[in-house]
Design a protein around this motif. Structure first.
Motif, PDB file in Angstrom:
ATOM      1  N   VAL A  37       0.841  -1.203   0.000  1.00 12.90           N
ATOM      2  CA  VAL A  37       0.000   0.000   0.000  1.00 12.90           C
ATOM      3  C   VAL A  37       0.877   1.254   0.000  1.00 12.90           C
ATOM      4  CG1 VAL A  37      -1.722   1.337   1.278  1.00 12.90           C
ATOM      5  CG2 VAL A  37      -1.954  -1.145   1.093  1.00 12.90           C
ATOM      6  N   GLY A  38       1.848   1.303   0.885  1.00 13.16           N
ATOM      7  CA  GLY A  38       2.648   2.521   1.045  1.00 13.16           C
ATOM      8  C   GLY A  38       3.636   2.803  -0.065  1.00 13.16           C
ATOM      9  N   GLU A  39       4.229   1.750  -0.620  1.00 17.06           N
ATOM     10  CA  GLU A  39       5.290   1.963  -1.603  1.00 17.06           C
ATOM     11  C   GLU A  39       4.850   1.757  -3.048  1.00 17.06           C
ATOM     12  OE1 GLU A  39       8.696  -0.350  -0.429  1.00 17.06           O
ATOM     13  OE2 GLU A  39       8.634   0.457   1.601  1.00 17.06           O
ATOM     14  N   LYS A  40       3.709   1.119  -3.244  1.00 14.03           N
ATOM     15  CA  LYS A  40       3.258   0.857  -4.604  1.00 14.03           C
ATOM     16  C   LYS A  40       1.895   1.495  -4.889  1.00 14.03           C
ATOM     17  CE  LYS A  40       5.916  -3.368  -5.354  1.00 14.03           C
ATOM     18  NZ  LYS A  40       6.979  -2.957  -4.536  1.00 14.03           N
ATOM     19  N   LEU A  41       0.895   1.126  -4.095  1.00  9.30           N
ATOM     20  CA  LEU A  41      -0.464   1.577  -4.377  1.00  9.30           C
ATOM     21  C   LEU A  41      -0.630   3.087  -4.188  1.00  9.30           C
ATOM     22  CD1 LEU A  41      -3.301   0.860  -5.241  1.00  9.30           C
ATOM     23  CD2 LEU A  41      -3.813   0.196  -2.887  1.00  9.30           C
ATOM     24  N   LEU A  42      -0.196   3.624  -3.052  1.00 15.02           N
ATOM     25  CA  LEU A  42      -0.365   5.066  -2.818  1.00 15.02           C
ATOM     26  C   LEU A  42       0.342   5.904  -3.882  1.00 15.02           C
ATOM     27  CD1 LEU A  42      -0.185   5.464   1.069  1.00 15.02           C
ATOM     28  CD2 LEU A  42      -2.166   5.808  -0.400  1.00 15.02           C
ATOM     29  N   PRO A  43       1.615   5.636  -4.205  1.00  9.44           N
ATOM     30  CA  PRO A  43       2.251   6.435  -5.261  1.00  9.44           C
ATOM     31  C   PRO A  43       1.543   6.304  -6.614  1.00  9.44           C
ATOM     32  CG  PRO A  43       3.927   5.325  -3.971  1.00  9.44           C
ATOM     33  CD  PRO A  43       2.596   4.768  -3.538  1.00  9.44           C
ATOM     34  N   ALA A  44       1.111   5.094  -6.965  1.00  6.02           N
ATOM     35  CA  ALA A  44       0.410   4.911  -8.237  1.00  6.02           C
ATOM     36  C   ALA A  44      -0.918   5.660  -8.236  1.00  6.02           C
ATOM     37  CB  ALA A  44       0.184   3.416  -8.504  1.00  6.02           C
ATOM     38  N   LEU A  45      -1.611   5.629  -7.125  1.00 10.99           N
ATOM     39  CA  LEU A  45      -2.892   6.328  -7.015  1.00 10.99           C
ATOM     40  C   LEU A  45      -2.698   7.839  -7.071  1.00 10.99           C
ATOM     41  CD1 LEU A  45      -5.904   6.046  -6.629  1.00 10.99           C
ATOM     42  CD2 LEU A  45      -5.518   5.704  -4.191  1.00 10.99           C
ATOM     43  N   LEU A  46      -1.708   8.337  -6.358  1.00 14.82           N
ATOM     44  CA  LEU A  46      -1.423   9.775  -6.404  1.00 14.82           C
ATOM     45  C   LEU A  46      -1.040  10.210  -7.814  1.00 14.82           C
ATOM     46  CD1 LEU A  46       0.527  10.167  -3.043  1.00 14.82           C
ATOM     47  CD2 LEU A  46      -1.778  11.026  -3.548  1.00 14.82           C
ATOM     48  N   SER A  47      -0.251   9.399  -8.458  1.00 14.50           N
ATOM     49  CA  SER A  47       0.142   9.688  -9.839  1.00 14.50           C
ATOM     50  C   SER A  47      -1.082   9.720 -10.758  1.00 14.50           C
ATOM     51  CB  SER A  47       1.155   8.648 -10.314  1.00 14.50           C
ATOM     52  OG  SER A  47       1.614   8.961 -11.600  1.00 14.50           O
ATOM     53  N   ALA A  48      -1.993   8.774 -10.569  1.00 17.48           N
ATOM     54  CA  ALA A  48      -3.221   8.735 -11.377  1.00 17.48           C
ATOM     55  C   ALA A  48      -4.080   9.977 -11.140  1.00 17.48           C
ATOM     56  CB  ALA A  48      -4.013   7.468 -11.062  1.00 17.48           C
ATOM     57  N   ASN A  76       1.252  -3.812  19.235  1.00 13.82           N
ATOM     58  CA  ASN A  76       0.928  -2.547  18.580  1.00 13.82           C
ATOM     59  C   ASN A  76       0.647  -2.747  17.092  1.00 13.82           C
ATOM     60  OD1 ASN A  76       1.151  -1.017  20.943  1.00 13.82           O
ATOM     61  ND2 ASN A  76       3.344  -0.801  20.686  1.00 13.82           N
ATOM     62  N   GLY A  77       1.401  -3.628  16.449  1.00 16.03           N
ATOM     63  CA  GLY A  77       1.144  -3.935  15.045  1.00 16.03           C
ATOM     64  C   GLY A  77      -0.234  -4.538  14.859  1.00 16.03           C
ATOM     65  N   HIS A  78      -0.594  -5.453  15.741  1.00 14.67           N
ATOM     66  CA  HIS A  78      -1.925  -6.066  15.670  1.00 14.67           C
ATOM     67  C   HIS A  78      -3.014  -5.013  15.836  1.00 14.67           C
ATOM     68  CE1 HIS A  78      -5.387  -8.380  17.337  1.00 14.67           C
ATOM     69  NE2 HIS A  78      -5.147  -9.065  16.241  1.00 14.67           N
ATOM     70  N   ALA A  79      -2.788  -4.055  16.715  1.00 12.53           N
ATOM     71  CA  ALA A  79      -3.776  -2.985  16.917  1.00 12.53           C
ATOM     72  C   ALA A  79      -3.926  -2.115  15.671  1.00 12.53           C
ATOM     73  CB  ALA A  79      -3.374  -2.127  18.115  1.00 12.53           C
ATOM     74  N   PHE A  80      -2.882  -2.036  14.837  1.00 11.41           N
ATOM     75  CA  PHE A  80      -2.926  -1.232  13.619  1.00 11.41           C
ATOM     76  C   PHE A  80      -3.553  -1.974  12.436  1.00 11.41           C
ATOM     77  CE2 PHE A  80       0.385   1.881  15.088  1.00 11.41           C
ATOM     78  CZ  PHE A  80      -0.302   3.028  14.741  1.00 11.41           C
ATOM     79  N   VAL A  81      -3.799  -3.260  12.556  1.00 13.37           N
ATOM     80  CA  VAL A  81      -4.338  -4.027  11.422  1.00 13.37           C
ATOM     81  C   VAL A  81      -5.617  -3.401  10.854  1.00 13.37           C
ATOM     82  CG1 VAL A  81      -5.349  -6.251  10.738  1.00 13.37           C
ATOM     83  CG2 VAL A  81      -3.151  -6.185  11.930  1.00 13.37           C
ATOM     84  N   PRO A  82      -6.609  -3.054  11.671  1.00 14.22           N
ATOM     85  CA  PRO A  82      -7.819  -2.443  11.090  1.00 14.22           C
ATOM     86  C   PRO A  82      -7.526  -1.147  10.332  1.00 14.22           C
ATOM     87  CG  PRO A  82      -8.250  -3.150  13.341  1.00 14.22           C
ATOM     88  CD  PRO A  82      -6.769  -3.275  13.123  1.00 14.22           C
ATOM     89  N   THR A  83      -6.599  -0.342  10.829  1.00 19.96           N
ATOM     90  CA  THR A  83      -6.222   0.903  10.168  1.00 19.96           C
ATOM     91  C   THR A  83      -5.578   0.614   8.820  1.00 19.96           C
ATOM     92  OG1 THR A  83      -5.883   1.965  12.309  1.00 19.96           O
ATOM     93  CG2 THR A  83      -4.818   2.996  10.410  1.00 19.96           C
ATOM     94  N   LEU A  84      -4.698  -0.356   8.796  1.00 23.78           N
ATOM     95  CA  LEU A  84      -3.997  -0.734   7.568  1.00 23.78           C
ATOM     96  C   LEU A  84      -4.963  -1.296   6.529  1.00 23.78           C
ATOM     97  CD1 LEU A  84      -1.322  -1.044   6.085  1.00 23.78           C
ATOM     98  CD2 LEU A  84      -0.926  -3.153   7.364  1.00 23.78           C
ATOM     99  N   VAL A  85      -5.839  -2.172   6.960  1.00 29.46           N
ATOM    100  CA  VAL A  85      -6.822  -2.772   6.047  1.00 29.46           C
ATOM    101  C   VAL A  85      -7.778  -1.700   5.524  1.00 29.46           C
ATOM    102  CG1 VAL A  85      -8.752  -4.401   5.914  1.00 29.46           C
ATOM    103  CG2 VAL A  85      -6.610  -5.087   7.013  1.00 29.46           C
ATOM    104  N   ALA A  86      -8.204  -0.798   6.391  1.00 27.71           N
ATOM    105  CA  ALA A  86      -9.115   0.272   5.962  1.00 27.71           C
ATOM    106  C   ALA A  86      -8.448   1.164   4.916  1.00 27.71           C
ATOM    107  CB  ALA A  86      -9.563   1.099   7.163  1.00 27.71           C
ATOM    108  N   ALA A  87      -7.167   1.473   5.097  1.00 30.22           N
ATOM    109  CA  ALA A  87      -6.443   2.287   4.120  1.00 30.22           C
ATOM    110  C   ALA A  87      -6.369   1.569   2.780  1.00 30.22           C
ATOM    111  CB  ALA A  87      -5.043   2.617   4.631  1.00 30.22           C
ATOM    112  N   ALA A  88      -6.067   0.280   2.814  1.00 30.63           N
ATOM    113  CA  ALA A  88      -6.004  -0.502   1.573  1.00 30.63           C
ATOM    114  C   ALA A  88      -7.362  -0.491   0.878  1.00 30.63           C
ATOM    115  CB  ALA A  88      -5.551  -1.930   1.874  1.00 30.63           C
ATOM    116  N   ARG A  89      -8.423  -0.648   1.638  1.00 35.31           N
ATOM    117  CA  ARG A  89      -9.774  -0.653   1.049  1.00 35.31           C
ATOM    118  C   ARG A  89     -10.138   0.702   0.453  1.00 35.31           C
ATOM    119  NH1 ARG A  89     -12.509  -4.425   5.650  1.00 35.31           N
ATOM    120  NH2 ARG A  89     -11.966  -6.402   4.662  1.00 35.31           N
ATOM    121  N   ARG A  90      -9.761   1.782   1.132  1.00 37.19           N
ATOM    122  CA  ARG A  90     -10.049   3.117   0.585  1.00 37.19           C
ATOM    123  C   ARG A  90      -9.296   3.332  -0.721  1.00 37.19           C
ATOM    124  NH1 ARG A  90     -10.074   4.453   6.105  1.00 37.19           N
ATOM    125  NH2 ARG A  90      -7.899   5.094   6.100  1.00 37.19           N
ATOM    126  N   CYS A  91      -8.059   2.878  -0.779  1.00 40.86           N
ATOM    127  CA  CYS A  91      -7.276   3.020  -2.012  1.00 40.86           C
ATOM    128  C   CYS A  91      -7.894   2.208  -3.141  1.00 40.86           C
ATOM    129  CB  CYS A  91      -5.831   2.574  -1.777  1.00 40.86           C
ATOM    130  SG  CYS A  91      -4.888   3.703  -0.732  1.00 40.86           S
TER     131      CYS A  91
END
Length: 130
Positions: A38-49, A103-118
């Protein structure tokens, strides 16, 4: 693995419990892979689009936050730090490992939600071009 609090005592079991070790490896790998994708591939590609000029990672994260693809660039950086701790501190410092895993486990919903929004934004963009 996270049915109960992952403690230092649980972390100590990793060396002798192959199933726990496998689950730990799977979590760390999947968390890191999703965060990287998400951070290194999807977000840059989406921003570029979206005709946004790409820059250093922190600038791209700030833009992604502005577009509400991620909740917070600071939170994203924290997830990255945790990912690195889970990978690089693996078994070397059980206190750090146990804390990073919780802490990583607590961030899973945040990470998944970001991927879904993208993904939703990509689908919206693709629909707009059809």
């Amino acid at each position: 693995m996270f049915a109960k609090l992952f403690t230092i005592e649980e972390a100590k079991k990793v060396e002798t419990d192959p199933l726990l070790s496998e689950r730990l490896d799977a979590f760390v790998s999947r968390f890191g892979r999703l965060q990287d994708t998400v951070g290194e591939k999807l977000l840059p590609a989406l921003l570029s689009a979206l005709a946004e000029t790409l820059g250093p990672a922190i600038d791209n994260l700030d833009k992604a936050e502005k577009f509400r693809f991620i909740e917070s660039s600071d939170g994203w950086l924290e997830m990255r730090r945790l990912r690195n701790q889970m990978v690089h501190e693996y078994i070397e410092d059980l206190v750090v490992l146990a804390s990073a895993l919780r802490n990583g486990h607590a961030f899973v919903p945040t990470l998944v939600a970001a991927a879904r929004r993208c993904v939703a934004e990509v689908e919206r963009l693709l629909g707009a071009t059809s």
